[in-house]
Design a protein around this motif. Structure first.
Motif, PDB file in Angstrom:
ATOM      1  N   MET A 153      48.162  51.192  43.205  1.00  0.00           N
ATOM      2  CA  MET A 153      47.357  51.884  42.201  1.00  0.00           C
ATOM      3  C   MET A 153      48.211  52.296  41.013  1.00  0.00           C
ATOM      4  SD  MET A 153      44.968  54.086  44.839  1.00  0.00           S
ATOM      5  CE  MET A 153      44.336  55.244  43.667  1.00  0.00           C
ATOM      6  N   ARG A 154      49.392  52.810  41.281  1.00  0.00           N
ATOM      7  CA  ARG A 154      50.278  53.233  40.183  1.00  0.00           C
ATOM      8  C   ARG A 154      50.710  52.050  39.324  1.00  0.00           C
ATOM      9  NH1 ARG A 154      55.219  56.290  42.001  1.00  0.00           N
ATOM     10  NH2 ARG A 154      55.304  56.844  39.817  1.00  0.00           N
ATOM     11  N   VAL A 155      51.077  50.939  39.966  1.00  0.00           N
ATOM     12  CA  VAL A 155      51.530  49.766  39.214  1.00  0.00           C
ATOM     13  C   VAL A 155      50.368  49.176  38.397  1.00  0.00           C
ATOM     14  CG1 VAL A 155      52.394  47.403  39.442  1.00  0.00           C
ATOM     15  CG2 VAL A 155      53.477  49.254  40.706  1.00  0.00           C
ATOM     16  N   CYS A 156      49.182  49.107  38.989  1.00  0.00           N
ATOM     17  CA  CYS A 156      48.010  48.614  38.252  1.00  0.00           C
ATOM     18  C   CYS A 156      47.740  49.477  37.023  1.00  0.00           C
ATOM     19  CB  CYS A 156      46.781  48.594  39.139  1.00  0.00           C
ATOM     20  SG  CYS A 156      46.760  47.273  40.333  1.00  0.00           S
ATOM     21  N   GLU A 157      47.811  50.767  37.197  1.00  0.00           N
ATOM     22  CA  GLU A 157      47.580  51.679  36.081  1.00  0.00           C
ATOM     23  C   GLU A 157      48.632  51.482  34.993  1.00  0.00           C
ATOM     24  OE1 GLU A 157      45.265  54.772  34.266  1.00  0.00           O
ATOM     25  OE2 GLU A 157      44.928  53.171  35.698  1.00  0.00           O
TER      26      GLU A 157
ATOM     27  N   LYS B 124      38.616  42.247  39.072  1.00  0.00           N
ATOM     28  CA  LYS B 124      38.124  42.761  40.355  1.00  0.00           C
ATOM     29  C   LYS B 124      39.066  43.831  40.904  1.00  0.00           C
ATOM     30  CE  LYS B 124      36.409  41.328  44.822  1.00  0.00           C
ATOM     31  NZ  LYS B 124      36.175  40.258  45.767  1.00  0.00           N
ATOM     32  N   LEU B 125      40.366  43.547  40.851  1.00  0.00           N
ATOM     33  CA  LEU B 125      41.349  44.505  41.352  1.00  0.00           C
ATOM     34  C   LEU B 125      41.292  45.808  40.568  1.00  0.00           C
ATOM     35  CD1 LEU B 125      43.776  45.277  43.130  1.00  0.00           C
ATOM     36  CD2 LEU B 125      45.235  44.183  41.413  1.00  0.00           C
ATOM     37  N   SER B 126      41.251  45.736  39.244  1.00  0.00           N
ATOM     38  CA  SER B 126      41.262  46.965  38.445  1.00  0.00           C
ATOM     39  C   SER B 126      40.002  47.787  38.703  1.00  0.00           C
ATOM     40  CB  SER B 126      41.447  46.662  36.957  1.00  0.00           C
ATOM     41  OG  SER B 126      40.406  45.867  36.461  1.00  0.00           O
TER      42      SER B 126
ATOM     43  N   PHE C 154      51.419  37.819  39.687  1.00  0.00           N
ATOM     44  CA  PHE C 154      51.413  39.111  40.371  1.00  0.00           C
ATOM     45  C   PHE C 154      49.997  39.668  40.537  1.00  0.00           C
ATOM     46  CE2 PHE C 154      52.044  43.797  40.434  1.00  0.00           C
ATOM     47  CZ  PHE C 154      52.737  43.871  41.625  1.00  0.00           C
ATOM     48  N   CYS C 155      49.138  39.500  39.547  1.00  0.00           N
ATOM     49  CA  CYS C 155      47.778  40.043  39.651  1.00  0.00           C
ATOM     50  C   CYS C 155      47.035  39.429  40.833  1.00  0.00           C
ATOM     51  CB  CYS C 155      47.003  39.790  38.360  1.00  0.00           C
ATOM     52  SG  CYS C 155      47.674  40.652  36.942  1.00  0.00           S
ATOM     53  N   THR C 156      47.130  38.121  40.985  1.00  0.00           N
ATOM     54  CA  THR C 156      46.470  37.440  42.093  1.00  0.00           C
ATOM     55  C   THR C 156      47.062  37.874  43.423  1.00  0.00           C
ATOM     56  OG1 THR C 156      45.992  35.531  40.702  1.00  0.00           O
ATOM     57  CG2 THR C 156      45.957  35.165  43.086  1.00  0.00           C
ATOM     58  N   ARG C 157      48.380  37.905  43.493  1.00  0.00           N
ATOM     59  CA  ARG C 157      49.043  38.270  44.739  1.00  0.00           C
ATOM     60  C   ARG C 157      48.784  39.724  45.103  1.00  0.00           C
ATOM     61  NH1 ARG C 157      54.439  37.384  43.158  1.00  0.00           N
ATOM     62  NH2 ARG C 157      55.113  38.026  45.218  1.00  0.00           N
TER      63      ARG C 157
END
Length: 152
Positions: free
Chosen positions: A106-110, A137-139, A84-87
């Motif tokens: 943004m909400r799911v990453c948090e 990188k995404l975070s 999921f992180c890569t996708r």
């Protein structure tokens, strides 16, 4: 335009060939309300729907709730098996129809970050995310976007 003989459904961001449907949303809500563990196979479909349906705000909210409620090993299927992180990073970086709903992302990453930092048994998640270049990188990009959205 869609394929021959396929009906298109209008939504706020354009058209989809298949309506998302209330059944999918209610299935997710029931799992979330009952605090049911999500099998690895189900995370595949749920994460695909999350990324493929940027217009499905109600589903995104239910997906976020499910991510928040799964503890410890419950997110391994989402993060490791279904990458999921890569996708999510790919969808975050994309433009046009491949782009994700950035607010939901943004909400799911948090939620994932807070779970990794806060859970007693979250060591596997901290190690996994700490060694995942796409996640780092995404975070960073999500933190910057959050800062800008808050007027910083």
């Amino acid at each position: 335009g869609g394929g021959e003989g396929q009906e298109e459904f209008k939504h706020t961001d354009g058209y989809s060939r298949v309506a998302f449907g209330c059944d999918r949303l209610w299935l997710l809500k029931v799992a979330s309300l009952c605090s049911l563990p999500v099998p690895d196979e189900a995370w595949g479909a749920l994460s695909r729907w999350f990324l493929d349906r940027p217009e499905a705000d109600m589903f995104h909210a239910a997906f976020y709730d499910l991510v928040r409620q799964n503890v410890g090993e419950g997110l391994k299927g989402l993060l490791k098996v279904h990458k999921f992180c890569t996708r999510l990073h790919d969808a975050w970086s994309a433009e046009g129809p491949r782009a994700c709903n950035r607010g939901s992302a943004m909400r799911v990453c948090e939620a994932i970050r807070l779970k990794a930092e806060g859970e007693r048994n979250g060591e596997w998640m901290r190690q996994f995310l700490g060694s995942h270049d796409g996640w780092k990188k995404l975070s960073r990009e999500v933190r910057e976007a959050t800062f800008r959205a808050r007027g910083g």
